[in-house]
Design a protein around this motif. Structure first.
Motif, PDB file in Angstrom:
ATOM      1  N   PRO A 191       0.716  -1.145  -0.106  1.00 27.11           N
ATOM      2  CA  PRO A 191      -0.034  -0.032  -0.031  1.00 27.11           C
ATOM      3  C   PRO A 191       0.629   1.333  -0.079  1.00 27.11           C
ATOM      4  O   PRO A 191       2.034   1.421   0.498  1.00 27.11           O
ATOM      5  CB  PRO A 191      -0.788  -0.141   1.253  1.00 27.11           C
ATOM      6  CG  PRO A 191       0.178  -0.972   2.174  1.00 27.11           C
ATOM      7  CD  PRO A 191       0.761  -1.897   1.306  1.00 27.11           C
ATOM      8  N   GLU A 192       0.459   2.368  -0.674  1.00 25.24           N
ATOM      9  CA  GLU A 192       1.001   3.673  -0.433  1.00 25.24           C
ATOM     10  C   GLU A 192       1.011   4.069   0.809  1.00 25.24           C
ATOM     11  O   GLU A 192       0.084   3.974   1.782  1.00 25.24           O
ATOM     12  CB  GLU A 192       0.303   4.594  -1.263  1.00 25.24           C
ATOM     13  CG  GLU A 192       0.741   5.844  -1.314  1.00 25.24           C
ATOM     14  CD  GLU A 192       2.063   6.186  -1.872  1.00 25.24           C
ATOM     15  OE1 GLU A 192       3.152   6.529  -1.065  1.00 25.24           O
ATOM     16  OE2 GLU A 192       2.325   5.971  -3.215  1.00 25.24           O
ATOM     17  N   THR A 193       2.010   4.643   1.443  1.00 23.34           N
ATOM     18  CA  THR A 193       2.270   4.882   2.645  1.00 23.34           C
ATOM     19  C   THR A 193       2.730   6.746   2.796  1.00 23.34           C
ATOM     20  O   THR A 193       2.672   7.023   3.752  1.00 23.34           O
ATOM     21  CB  THR A 193       3.515   4.251   3.497  1.00 23.34           C
ATOM     22  OG1 THR A 193       4.724   4.559   2.636  1.00 23.34           O
ATOM     23  CG2 THR A 193       3.256   2.808   3.397  1.00 23.34           C
ATOM     24  N   ASN A 194       2.798   7.142   1.780  1.00 23.41           N
ATOM     25  CA  ASN A 194       2.802   8.686   1.710  1.00 23.41           C
ATOM     26  C   ASN A 194       1.488   9.419   1.769  1.00 23.41           C
ATOM     27  O   ASN A 194       1.013   9.386   0.538  1.00 23.41           O
ATOM     28  CB  ASN A 194       4.026   9.153   0.566  1.00 23.41           C
ATOM     29  CG  ASN A 194       3.992  10.635   0.548  1.00 23.41           C
ATOM     30  OD1 ASN A 194       3.898  11.099   1.234  1.00 23.41           O
ATOM     31  ND2 ASN A 194       4.851  10.882  -0.602  1.00 23.41           N
ATOM     32  N   TYR A 224      -1.283   4.816   6.772  1.00 20.24           N
ATOM     33  CA  TYR A 224      -0.255   5.648   7.202  1.00 20.24           C
ATOM     34  C   TYR A 224      -0.341   5.382   8.641  1.00 20.24           C
ATOM     35  O   TYR A 224      -1.094   5.309   9.576  1.00 20.24           O
ATOM     36  CB  TYR A 224      -1.171   7.296   7.356  1.00 20.24           C
ATOM     37  CG  TYR A 224      -0.240   8.587   7.801  1.00 20.24           C
ATOM     38  CD1 TYR A 224       0.588   8.947   7.370  1.00 20.24           C
ATOM     39  CD2 TYR A 224      -1.099   8.940   9.006  1.00 20.24           C
ATOM     40  CE1 TYR A 224       1.190  10.011   7.953  1.00 20.24           C
ATOM     41  CE2 TYR A 224      -0.374   9.906   9.652  1.00 20.24           C
ATOM     42  CZ  TYR A 224       0.748  10.315   9.209  1.00 20.24           C
ATOM     43  OH  TYR A 224       1.269  11.616   9.728  1.00 20.24           O
ATOM     44  N   THR A 225       1.082   5.849   9.111  1.00 18.63           N
ATOM     45  CA  THR A 225       1.525   5.635  10.466  1.00 18.63           C
ATOM     46  C   THR A 225       2.096   6.997  11.020  1.00 18.63           C
ATOM     47  O   THR A 225       2.636   7.522  10.372  1.00 18.63           O
ATOM     48  CB  THR A 225       2.449   4.597  10.899  1.00 18.63           C
ATOM     49  OG1 THR A 225       2.091   3.443  10.269  1.00 18.63           O
ATOM     50  CG2 THR A 225       2.740   4.375  11.980  1.00 18.63           C
ATOM     51  N   LYS A 247     -17.031  17.737  -3.528  1.00 21.77           N
ATOM     52  CA  LYS A 247     -17.604  16.471  -4.106  1.00 21.77           C
ATOM     53  C   LYS A 247     -17.060  15.135  -3.400  1.00 21.77           C
ATOM     54  O   LYS A 247     -17.327  14.185  -3.634  1.00 21.77           O
ATOM     55  CB  LYS A 247     -17.261  16.604  -5.602  1.00 21.77           C
ATOM     56  CG  LYS A 247     -18.004  17.498  -6.400  1.00 21.77           C
ATOM     57  CD  LYS A 247     -17.817  17.526  -8.166  1.00 21.77           C
ATOM     58  CE  LYS A 247     -18.541  18.364  -8.740  1.00 21.77           C
ATOM     59  NZ  LYS A 247     -19.871  18.504  -8.399  1.00 21.77           N
ATOM     60  N   TYR A 248     -15.914  15.426  -2.566  1.00 21.30           N
ATOM     61  CA  TYR A 248     -14.998  14.385  -2.031  1.00 21.30           C
ATOM     62  C   TYR A 248     -15.750  13.759  -0.459  1.00 21.30           C
ATOM     63  O   TYR A 248     -16.515  14.762   0.010  1.00 21.30           O
ATOM     64  CB  TYR A 248     -13.662  14.859  -1.510  1.00 21.30           C
ATOM     65  CG  TYR A 248     -12.740  14.683  -2.799  1.00 21.30           C
ATOM     66  CD1 TYR A 248     -11.812  13.587  -2.882  1.00 21.30           C
ATOM     67  CD2 TYR A 248     -12.870  15.642  -3.776  1.00 21.30           C
ATOM     68  CE1 TYR A 248     -11.254  13.508  -3.966  1.00 21.30           C
ATOM     69  CE2 TYR A 248     -12.095  15.603  -4.958  1.00 21.30           C
ATOM     70  CZ  TYR A 248     -11.266  14.428  -5.058  1.00 21.30           C
ATOM     71  OH  TYR A 248     -10.182  14.382  -6.192  1.00 21.30           O
ATOM     72  N   SER A 249     -15.499  12.772  -0.358  1.00 26.43           N
ATOM     73  CA  SER A 249     -15.880  12.173   0.958  1.00 26.43           C
ATOM     74  C   SER A 249     -14.388  11.843   1.509  1.00 26.43           C
ATOM     75  O   SER A 249     -13.561  11.331   0.941  1.00 26.43           O
ATOM     76  CB  SER A 249     -16.819  10.818   0.934  1.00 26.43           C
ATOM     77  OG  SER A 249     -16.320   9.964   0.095  1.00 26.43           O
ATOM     78  N   ILE A 250     -14.184  11.643   2.784  1.00 28.01           N
ATOM     79  CA  ILE A 250     -13.034  11.184   3.506  1.00 28.01           C
ATOM     80  C   ILE A 250     -13.415  10.428   4.443  1.00 28.01           C
ATOM     81  O   ILE A 250     -14.451  10.528   5.388  1.00 28.01           O
ATOM     82  CB  ILE A 250     -12.149  12.459   4.028  1.00 28.01           C
ATOM     83  CG1 ILE A 250     -12.051  13.451   2.912  1.00 28.01           C
ATOM     84  CG2 ILE A 250     -10.816  11.906   4.638  1.00 28.01           C
ATOM     85  CD1 ILE A 250     -11.468  14.757   3.437  1.00 28.01           C
ATOM     86  N   ALA A 251     -12.335   9.296   4.869  1.00 27.51           N
ATOM     87  CA  ALA A 251     -12.572   8.458   6.122  1.00 27.51           C
ATOM     88  C   ALA A 251     -11.282   7.889   6.348  1.00 27.51           C
ATOM     89  O   ALA A 251     -10.281   7.814   5.814  1.00 27.51           O
ATOM     90  CB  ALA A 251     -13.579   7.172   5.547  1.00 27.51           C
ATOM     91  N   VAL A 252     -11.425   7.519   7.496  1.00 30.21           N
ATOM     92  CA  VAL A 252     -10.210   6.731   8.393  1.00 30.21           C
ATOM     93  C   VAL A 252     -10.665   5.727   8.861  1.00 30.21           C
ATOM     94  O   VAL A 252     -11.745   5.321   9.708  1.00 30.21           O
ATOM     95  CB  VAL A 252      -9.509   7.603   9.427  1.00 30.21           C
ATOM     96  CG1 VAL A 252      -8.153   7.000  10.190  1.00 30.21           C
ATOM     97  CG2 VAL A 252      -9.340   9.063   8.720  1.00 30.21           C
ATOM     98  N   TYR A 261      -3.315   3.797  10.257  1.00 31.60           N
ATOM     99  CA  TYR A 261      -4.683   3.997   9.944  1.00 31.60           C
ATOM    100  C   TYR A 261      -4.509   3.746   8.169  1.00 31.60           C
ATOM    101  O   TYR A 261      -3.751   4.018   7.521  1.00 31.60           O
ATOM    102  CB  TYR A 261      -5.191   5.299   9.918  1.00 31.60           C
ATOM    103  CG  TYR A 261      -4.879   6.125  11.168  1.00 31.60           C
ATOM    104  CD1 TYR A 261      -5.412   5.982  12.706  1.00 31.60           C
ATOM    105  CD2 TYR A 261      -3.481   6.701  11.063  1.00 31.60           C
ATOM    106  CE1 TYR A 261      -4.902   6.503  13.495  1.00 31.60           C
ATOM    107  CE2 TYR A 261      -3.016   7.399  12.309  1.00 31.60           C
ATOM    108  CZ  TYR A 261      -3.812   7.189  13.370  1.00 31.60           C
ATOM    109  OH  TYR A 261      -3.353   7.964  14.584  1.00 31.60           O
ATOM    110  N   PHE A 262      -5.912   3.326   7.877  1.00 27.93           N
ATOM    111  CA  PHE A 262      -6.024   3.501   6.173  1.00 27.93           C
ATOM    112  C   PHE A 262      -6.811   4.808   6.131  1.00 27.93           C
ATOM    113  O   PHE A 262      -7.812   4.868   6.803  1.00 27.93           O
ATOM    114  CB  PHE A 262      -6.983   2.435   6.072  1.00 27.93           C
ATOM    115  CG  PHE A 262      -6.152   0.958   5.808  1.00 27.93           C
ATOM    116  CD1 PHE A 262      -5.358   0.694   4.972  1.00 27.93           C
ATOM    117  CD2 PHE A 262      -6.767  -0.198   7.098  1.00 27.93           C
ATOM    118  CE1 PHE A 262      -4.482  -0.662   5.211  1.00 27.93           C
ATOM    119  CE2 PHE A 262      -6.144  -1.446   6.985  1.00 27.93           C
ATOM    120  CZ  PHE A 262      -4.964  -1.509   5.907  1.00 27.93           C
TER     121      PHE A 262
END
Length: 290
Positions: A191-194, A224-225, A247-252, A261-262
């Motif tokens: 997974p991307e971590t940046n 992300y850590t 128009k975006y949604s965001i979640a953790v 976290y993702f």
């Protein structure tokens, strides 16, 4: 200074002041009211403190948090004043309210974090201009205390787009994640971590089929850590001038490791098709809707 110019300037100020007073007086004696300045573009996006919940049912939530304080919490579970070191302006501290949500008939899987100052939603520039609390870290901390513990459905927090939300006062949901979404997140190879490459990613995840006819959606995903940053600022900083954060949604989502976290974001056109992404993070929660 030229004394003659000084007196002319003084007379000009007096004349201007008198003329302004006459205009206002005439308006009032004629039964009129001196009109307020029209809202600025930012005020249109963010709302104003005087917005009236009684005239718009989409402002009901604003009515529940408006003028509340830690000592005057109203219908909220609590109203919190975070410590001075995390306040944008410690001399004028901001609060957030913690509330039960209204979406799920589950047990302890549906809570909200709501700022008590006027912020319409994700589209509001206050969220990335440095004037607001980091509500993401607050929601993660509060959600860890409040949301029922279930290893198959760990904590998820999120915010919806302008089009998909039901209330026009910013609110972050604190819930449990849908197990199918969690399974797919954990299965991502390398997974991307940046977090600052967030919008370069495109991952297909299963979502709750009870909430959408298409059980798969496209998401930007980073594993992300670290300390959870203000994701409104992070996402806004990666968008082009032509892209609309509204128009975006965001979640953790809890990744099952300490401080890890993702971090998800999506918009309906992500993936290149029609509604292949989503403006609603409700689809990744394990809610059974009321």
């Amino acid at each position: 200074m030229d004394d003659t110019r000084s007196h002319r300037f003084t007379r000009l100020l007096v004349t201007t002041a008198v003329s302004a007073a006459v205009v206002v007086s005439t308006a009032l004696t004629a039964g009129g009211v001196a009109s307020a300045a029209p809202p600025t573009p930012t005020q249109k996006l963010c709302g104003q403190a005087g917005d009236n919940p009684k005239t718009d049912n989409r402002l009901w939530l604003w009515g529940q948090v408006k003028n509340t304080t830690p000592k005057k919490r109203g219908s909220n579970l609590e109203v919190v004043q975070p410590a001075a070191q995390v306040q944008p302006n410690p001399k004028k501290p901001k609060y957030y309210a913690v509330r039960h949500g209204g979406d799920s008939k589950g047990v302890n899987d549906d809570f909200l974090i709501v700022p008590t100052n006027r912020v319409r939603g994700i589209e509001c520039p206050y969220l990335w201009d440095g004037s607001q609390l980091n509500l993401w870290s607050a929601a993660w901390w509060q959600g860890g205390k409040l949301v029922a513990k279930d290893p198959a459905k760990p904590l998820a927090i999120g915010v919806n787009s302008v089009e998909k939300r039901g209330q026009d006062q910013l609110h972050l949901h604190m819930a449990q994640v849908y197990p199918g979404t969690l399974r797919d997140l954990r299965a991502i190879q390398q997974p991307e971590t940046n977090l600052y490459a967030w919008t370069k990613t495109d991952v297909i995840l299963n979502v709750d089929p009870a909430k959408t006819p298409n059980s798969k959606r496209h998401f930007h995903v980073v594993k992300y850590t670290g300390g959870l940053p203000d994701l409104f600022k992070v996402l806004h900083g990666q968008l082009t001038a032509s892209q609309d954060i509204g128009k975006y949604s965001i979640a953790v989502v809890d990744a099952g490791q300490p401080n890890t976290y993702f971090v998800l974001a999506s918009t309906p056109t992500l993936g290149g098709g029609t509604a292949t992404g989503t403006g609603s993070m409700d689809e990744i929660y394990a809610w059974v809707h009321k």
